[in-house]
Scaffold this motif. Structure first.
Motif, short mmCIF file in Angstrom:
data_model
loop_
_atom_site.label_atom_id
_atom_site.label_comp_id
_atom_site.label_asym_id
_atom_site.label_seq_id
_atom_site.Cartn_x
_atom_site.Cartn_y
_atom_site.Cartn_z
N SER A 121 -5.56 -11.86 2.34
CA SER A 121 -4.53 -11.10 3.08
C SER A 121 -3.45 -10.57 2.14
O SER A 121 -2.95 -9.46 2.32
N GLN A 122 -3.11 -11.34 1.11
CA GLN A 122 -2.11 -10.90 0.13
C GLN A 122 -2.62 -9.69 -0.65
O GLN A 122 -1.88 -8.72 -0.85
N ASN B 146 -10.36 -11.08 9.23
CA ASN B 146 -9.73 -12.38 9.47
C ASN B 146 -10.83 -13.39 9.78
O ASN B 146 -12.03 -13.06 9.77
N GLN C 146 -6.89 -3.05 -8.16
CA GLN C 146 -6.64 -2.05 -7.12
C GLN C 146 -6.57 -0.63 -7.71
O GLN C 146 -7.15 0.31 -7.15
N ALA D 57 -4.87 -7.52 0.32
CA ALA D 57 -4.92 -6.37 1.23
C ALA D 57 -3.52 -5.79 1.44
O ALA D 57 -3.34 -4.56 1.45
N ARG D 58 -2.52 -6.65 1.60
CA ARG D 58 -1.14 -6.18 1.81
C ARG D 58 -0.62 -5.45 0.58
O ARG D 58 -0.05 -4.35 0.69
N GLU D 59 -0.84 -6.02 -0.59
CA GLU D 59 -0.36 -5.39 -1.83
C GLU D 59 -1.13 -4.10 -2.12
O GLU D 59 -0.57 -3.17 -2.72
N THR E 297 -6.02 -15.75 -0.79
CA THR E 297 -5.37 -14.55 -1.34
C THR E 297 -5.87 -13.24 -0.72
O THR E 297 -5.37 -12.18 -1.07
N LYS F 4 -2.12 -1.95 0.16
CA LYS F 4 -1.49 -0.92 1.00
C LYS F 4 -0.10 -0.56 0.49
O LYS F 4 0.34 0.59 0.64
N GLU F 5 0.60 -1.52 -0.11
CA GLU F 5 1.91 -1.22 -0.69
C GLU F 5 1.78 -0.31 -1.91
O GLU F 5 2.59 0.61 -2.09
#
Length: 374
Positions: A44-45, A63, A19, A47-49, A42, A51-52
């Motif tokens: 969705s994980q 999706n 990232q 993508a979430r991390e 992995t 953005k974090e």
């Protein structure tokens, strides 16, 4: 290097490295539209991390419904027409993306060229032995199959309006790249233990098509980054395939454009006695060790950042290892004797096996299954 391998052990932070690299490449203008290809579980994980770690980043991760037939064209158009910092797809979703006829033809022609090279070499040796004749016949058969496969791929009903080559993707990050290790390769070696299947897999061919497009775009061995904690698992061919994916021009410069040329430089092939499935010793051909290891290590290290237990200490629980020997029961001993007898005589009535053609029945495979179940 604008391409290579992130070879980090589990827990070293490959996801954050990926990232951070993407955002820095975007900031510096090196990359315009990077794409991550990851395991479905992995996506969705990641993508979430993402953005974090980078709250302002524009990340697109589909999706399951986005890649359904009725929605797929709309989603692919969204990738093509918008400016995202990163697009994240699963391995399966990437393999659904069509490629241009030119890109698909180029990948197959590369294999055809390698086949023609080896066939020409075998004819040029003047060797008239049965082994050489069988090798040439097998290679010529594979050539015909490759040509037929190419025509079948080009004639299939695929909407090429939004191909991978037209999405604007200029860098590809392949997470858990060992999932694509079964790359097709060309070899004259036959009946050599330890070599993976030469035909490869469709998903590996799909990835190679995208990788070759990016290398053509960047005019060099660039554009693709592999990430895995297990880049090499259990086959010597996997090392060649990694280099063939990421360093084809360098291999050609070194005079090793085919597996046979590479293996003659870096692999030692010998025939030695090995214990077979029946306990008897037989001569077995196998690539048993590496040659010119410093040069091979340098070829890998030039594109790989390696982090393992020797140079990265991560907290781990202590291993409490012990060996427990379980005595063999009388029933187990009888089953093992019958498995050996079955392999020797090609007769499996003890296990209720009555094939119509005993000579063509896969006795070795069935013996392995029976032994594991026992």
């Amino acid at each position: 290097n604008r391409g290579g391998i992130v070879d980090h052990i589990v827990g070293a932070g490959k996801t954050l490295v990926m990232q951070s690299a993407i955002m820095e490449m975007r900031r510096m203008g090196i990359a315009k539209k990077p794409m991550i290809v990851a395991l479905k579980s992995t996506v969705s994980q990641i993508a979430r991390e993402f953005k974090e770690a980078f709250p302002s980043a524009r990340v697109l991760a589909p999706n399951d419904s986005d890649f359904q037939k009725e929605n797929r064209k709309k989603f692919i158009a969204n990738i093509s027409l918008n400016d995202y910092d990163c697009v994240i797809l699963s391995h399966e979703q990437y393999c659904m993306l069509p490629h241009t006829e030119e890109a698909e033809r180029a990948v197959v022609n590369e294999q055809l060229w390698q086949l023609d090279n080896i066939i020409e070499y075998l004819y040029g040796t003047g060797d008239t032995s049965q082994m050489t004749k069988r090798q040439i016949k097998a290679l010529e058969t594979r050539r015909k199959n490759l040509q037929a496969r190419l025509e079948k791929r080009l004639d299939r009903n695929v909407d090429r309006e939004f191909c991978f080559e037209n999405l604007g993707v200029d860098y590809l990050f392949v997470d858990e790249c060992h999932q694509f290790k079964s790359l097709p390769y060309v070899t004259s070696y036959q009946n050599i233990a330890g070599l993976s299947g030469a035909d490869g897999s469709n998903r590996a061919v799909a990835l190679l098509t995208g990788v070759r497009h990016l290398q053509k775009m960047h005019q060099g061995d660039k554009g693709t980054i592999f990430l895995s904690g297990t880049t090499i698992t259990n086959s010597l061919v996997e090392i060649y395939n990694l280099l063939n994916y990421l360093r084809p021009r360098e291999l050609e410069r070194l005079g090793m454009p085919t597996f046979d040329a590479w293996a003659s430089t870096f692999a030692v092939h010998t025939s030695e006695l090995e214990a077979g499935t029946t306990g008897e010793f037989k001569m077995k051909d196998r690539f048993r060790s590496f040659d010119n290891v410093p040069e091979l290590s340098q070829l890998y290290a030039e594109i790989a950042d390696v982090r393992n237990d020797t140079n990265l200490k991560l907290p781990k629980p202590a291993v409490d290892g012990r060996t427990v020997i379980v005595p063999q029961s009388d029933a187990m001993a009888e089953i093992n004797r019958e498995i050996v007898r079955m392999l020797q005589n090609k007769e499996g009535s003890y296990f209720g096996i009555h094939p119509k053609n005993p000579q063509k029945y896969p006795w070795g495979l069935r013996a392995s299954t029976l032994s594991a179940n026992a």
